[in-house]
Write a protein that holds these residues in place. Structure first.
Motif, mmCIF file in Angstrom:
data_model
loop_
_atom_site.group_PDB
_atom_site.id
_atom_site.type_symbol
_atom_site.label_atom_id
_atom_site.label_comp_id
_atom_site.label_asym_id
_atom_site.label_seq_id
_atom_site.Cartn_x
_atom_site.Cartn_y
_atom_site.Cartn_z
ATOM 1 N N ASN A 1 0.827 -1.213 0.000
ATOM 2 C CA ASN A 1 0.000 0.000 0.000
ATOM 3 C C ASN A 1 0.858 1.258 0.000
ATOM 4 N N GLU A 2 1.909 1.282 0.800
ATOM 5 C CA GLU A 2 2.762 2.472 0.864
ATOM 6 C C GLU A 2 3.364 2.787 -0.508
ATOM 7 N N VAL A 3 3.826 1.762 -1.200
ATOM 8 C CA VAL A 3 4.392 1.977 -2.539
ATOM 9 C C VAL A 3 3.307 2.452 -3.503
ATOM 10 N N ALA A 4 2.144 1.798 -3.449
ATOM 11 C CA ALA A 4 1.061 2.146 -4.370
ATOM 12 C C ALA A 4 0.570 3.574 -4.145
ATOM 13 N N VAL A 5 0.406 3.973 -2.890
ATOM 14 C CA VAL A 5 -0.060 5.329 -2.596
ATOM 15 C C VAL A 5 0.965 6.355 -3.054
ATOM 16 N N GLY A 6 2.240 6.076 -2.814
ATOM 17 C CA GLY A 6 3.281 6.988 -3.284
ATOM 18 C C GLY A 6 3.234 7.160 -4.795
ATOM 19 N N ALA A 7 3.005 6.054 -5.510
ATOM 20 C CA ALA A 7 2.926 6.121 -6.971
ATOM 21 C C ALA A 7 1.694 6.892 -7.418
ATOM 22 N N PHE A 8 0.573 6.697 -6.727
ATOM 23 C CA PHE A 8 -0.629 7.440 -7.087
ATOM 24 C C PHE A 8 -0.420 8.939 -6.893
ATOM 25 N N LEU A 9 0.181 9.322 -5.784
ATOM 26 C CA LEU A 9 0.399 10.744 -5.515
ATOM 27 C C LEU A 9 1.350 11.377 -6.541
ATOM 28 N N LYS A 10 2.202 10.561 -7.146
ATOM 29 C CA LYS A 10 3.103 11.062 -8.195
ATOM 30 C C LYS A 10 2.466 11.026 -9.576
ATOM 31 N N TRP B 1 10.920 -7.092 0.422
ATOM 32 C CA TRP B 1 10.395 -7.875 -0.695
ATOM 33 C C TRP B 1 9.129 -7.234 -1.269
ATOM 34 N N ALA B 2 8.194 -6.878 -0.377
ATOM 35 C CA ALA B 2 6.910 -6.341 -0.830
ATOM 36 C C ALA B 2 7.091 -5.037 -1.590
ATOM 37 N N ARG B 3 8.002 -4.196 -1.146
ATOM 38 C CA ARG B 3 8.246 -2.926 -1.841
ATOM 39 C C ARG B 3 8.835 -3.173 -3.229
ATOM 40 N N ALA B 4 9.783 -4.094 -3.298
ATOM 41 C CA ALA B 4 10.380 -4.396 -4.596
ATOM 42 C C ALA B 4 9.345 -4.999 -5.543
ATOM 43 N N TYR B 5 8.507 -5.867 -5.017
ATOM 44 C CA TYR B 5 7.482 -6.487 -5.856
ATOM 45 C C TYR B 5 6.473 -5.445 -6.324
ATOM 46 N N ALA B 6 6.044 -4.580 -5.402
ATOM 47 C CA ALA B 6 5.091 -3.526 -5.777
ATOM 48 C C ALA B 6 5.693 -2.597 -6.824
ATOM 49 N N GLU B 7 6.969 -2.280 -6.689
ATOM 50 C CA GLU B 7 7.639 -1.434 -7.683
ATOM 51 C C GLU B 7 7.636 -2.098 -9.054
ATOM 52 N N SER B 8 7.820 -3.429 -9.082
ATOM 53 C CA SER B 8 7.799 -4.129 -10.364
ATOM 54 C C SER B 8 6.415 -4.083 -10.998
ATOM 55 N N LEU B 9 5.373 -4.091 -10.169
ATOM 56 C CA LEU B 9 4.011 -3.982 -10.682
ATOM 57 C C LEU B 9 3.745 -2.595 -11.256
ATOM 58 N N LEU B 10 4.361 -1.580 -10.670
ATOM 59 C CA LEU B 10 4.194 -0.216 -11.193
ATOM 60 C C LEU B 10 4.670 -0.143 -12.632
ATOM 61 N N GLN C 1 1.566 8.287 -11.197
ATOM 62 C CA GLN C 1 2.074 7.156 -11.972
ATOM 63 C C GLN C 1 1.019 6.076 -12.198
ATOM 64 N N ILE C 2 0.028 5.970 -11.311
ATOM 65 C CA ILE C 2 -1.012 4.944 -11.432
ATOM 66 C C ILE C 2 -2.363 5.575 -11.113
ATOM 67 N N HIS C 3 -3.431 4.827 -11.397
ATOM 68 C CA HIS C 3 -4.786 5.259 -11.063
ATOM 69 C C HIS C 3 -5.137 4.854 -9.633
ATOM 70 N N PHE C 4 -6.141 5.503 -9.086
ATOM 71 C CA PHE C 4 -6.564 5.232 -7.710
ATOM 72 C C PHE C 4 -6.893 3.758 -7.500
ATOM 73 N N LEU C 5 -7.663 3.166 -8.399
ATOM 74 C CA LEU C 5 -8.075 1.778 -8.233
ATOM 75 C C LEU C 5 -6.921 0.792 -8.377
ATOM 76 N N ASP C 6 -5.824 1.219 -8.981
ATOM 77 C CA ASP C 6 -4.647 0.353 -9.090
ATOM 78 C C ASP C 6 -4.071 0.029 -7.709
ATOM 79 N N ILE C 7 -4.328 0.878 -6.740
ATOM 80 C CA ILE C 7 -3.823 0.634 -5.375
ATOM 81 C C ILE C 7 -4.299 -0.726 -4.882
ATOM 82 N N TYR C 8 -5.578 -1.015 -5.094
ATOM 83 C CA TYR C 8 -6.127 -2.293 -4.643
ATOM 84 C C TYR C 8 -5.461 -3.472 -5.362
ATOM 85 N N ASP C 9 -5.241 -3.334 -6.660
ATOM 86 C CA ASP C 9 -4.664 -4.426 -7.429
ATOM 87 C C ASP C 9 -3.240 -4.741 -6.972
ATOM 88 N N ILE C 10 -2.495 -3.703 -6.631
ATOM 89 C CA ILE C 10 -1.116 -3.898 -6.167
ATOM 90 C C ILE C 10 -1.099 -4.601 -4.816
#
Length: 387
Positions: free
Chosen positions: A326-335, A371-380, A337-346
């Motif tokens: 979630n922390e990675v996904a929210v950071g990406a959304f605020l930048k 691990w989770a941060r690296a994996y979430a980054e790969s999903l971005l 880089q992704i859509h709001f609903l992508d947070i759930y998918d990550i």
């Protein structure tokens, strides 16, 4: 006179903590101020409160401040200095108002030094609740909640025994998208997500409020603070944010704590407990209070809450995976880089990908977070390539 360290002093909770201190100079002394990178804001706080120590975890921000500042406060910089500040001598209470998983190490350092904790960093208990609560008990120190909902539980439970609890009724504003369905959230903008109807908070927690991830984090936090099962924690959507939470007891009685939506009240209570002190905070006006309404949360649209329950019930390392993704996904959304609903998918993908470690050590939790941060980054990267 209580000596206080404020970790995360330039953030929302940190600045409100200093407002409480400012209104009670006879009760509190600020010994330590610590922030991430806001060197100019921290310098203003240093000049007002004159702490013994001020820390910036960002080395470049520290260098800028060190070049300018010529006062009596000792300055330190770097991540380790931030962690060490939590154990500063003569401090009675450490207010942990920094954001995210990064709060775990300073909190453990404070516990090692037998400091009482005024806990605003909910992620500490989300990722390592069993370890943290056990260590606090071993050290003979208290962890008092600063979150308004958990402070409400704490107040409602004064004089009560744990076995008399039937349910913790955790209230939730519903955020800016209350009542909307998933298809209505496609393309939700940053401005829409950050338009919280009742609370003024930092960006990350405001996004979490919109997704109901924040309420999920509070569910896990409540489990560790009050020693209840997840089946005893019920989320109730209460848009007015007047009832901050309620406890239902085994005899059917329900006790609620009410107040205006203002974080300074729970902050002051955590700092002055077990004494209540006068304040100039806004009072509820019951003659003008039109209605109090309650709804069931929509966990199909706002899947963050459902994922949190699932992670909590799995236990072990899974809440850590949930939080890091979630922390990675929210950071990406605020930048952007992704859509709001992508947070759930990550979040969902990370939880499904990683096998749960049932009784992790602190070192294993740090590895799971990495691990989770690296994996979430790969999903971005995958999500951005699909655009």
């Amino acid at each position: 006179m209580k000596n206080i360290a404020v970790l995360g002093s330039t953030g929302s909770i940190g600045t409100q903590t200093l407002a409480v201190v400012r209104s009670h100079p006879e009760l509190f002394h600020i010994s330590v101020l610590a922030a991430n990178s806001s060197d100019e804001f921290l310098e203003q706080q240093i000049r007002e409160f004159e702490p013994e120590l001020a820390v910036l975890s960002d080395e470049r921000a520290y260098a800028r401040l060190k070049e300018r500042y010529t006062g009596r406060t000792k300055l330190a910089g770097g991540r380790q200095a931030f962690i060490d500040a939590a154990a500063y001598p003569d401090v009675d209470t450490v207010v942990t108002s920094m954001m995210g998983f990064a709060g775990l190490e300073p909190t453990m350092k404070a516990l090692d030094a037998k400091k009482n904790i005024a806990l605003a960093n909910k992620e500490t208990l989300v990722v390592a609740g069993e370890i943290v609560m056990r260590h606090a008990k071993e050290q003979g120190v208290s962890i008092l909640p600063v979150d308004s909902e958990h402070c409400a539980f704490f107040q409602c439970l004064q004089g009560e025994k744990r076995e008399t609890i039937e349910k913790l009724l955790l209230t939730c504003s519903g955020g800016p998208f209350r009542g909307k369905k998933r298809e209505e959230l496609i393309g939700a903008t940053k401005a829409q997500v950050l338009a919280h109807p009742t609370w003024n908070m930092g960006q990350k927690i405001t996004v979490d409020s919109a997704s109901l991830v924040n309420k999920g984090l509070e569910v896990i936090e409540a489990k560790w603070l009050y020693g209840v099962s997840y089946d005893q924690i019920q989320v109730v959507v209460h848009p007015q944010s007047i009832i901050h939470s309620m406890v239902e007891f085994v005899d059917g009685s329900v006790i609620a704590q009410l107040g205006c939506p203002d974080m300074k009240l729970p902050i002051q209570y955590a700092l002055t407990y077990p004494t209540r002190r006068p304040s100039n905070f806004e009072r509820l006006d019951f003659w003008n209070l039109k209605d109090l309404t309650f709804e069931k949360p929509d966990t199909e649209t706002f899947k963050g809450l459902r994922f949190a329950y699932e992670a909590g019930k799995m236990g072990g390392s899974m809440p850590c995976i949930f939080n890091a993704a979630n922390e990675v996904a929210v950071g990406a959304f605020l930048k952007g880089q992704i859509h709001f609903l992508d947070i759930y998918d990550i979040i969902e993908s990370a939880m499904m990908k990683r096998e749960c470690v049932l009784s992790p050590t602190l070192e294993e939790l740090f590895e799971e977070d990495r691990w989770a941060r690296a994996y979430a980054e790969s999903l971005l990267k995958d999500l951005q390539q699909k655009e």
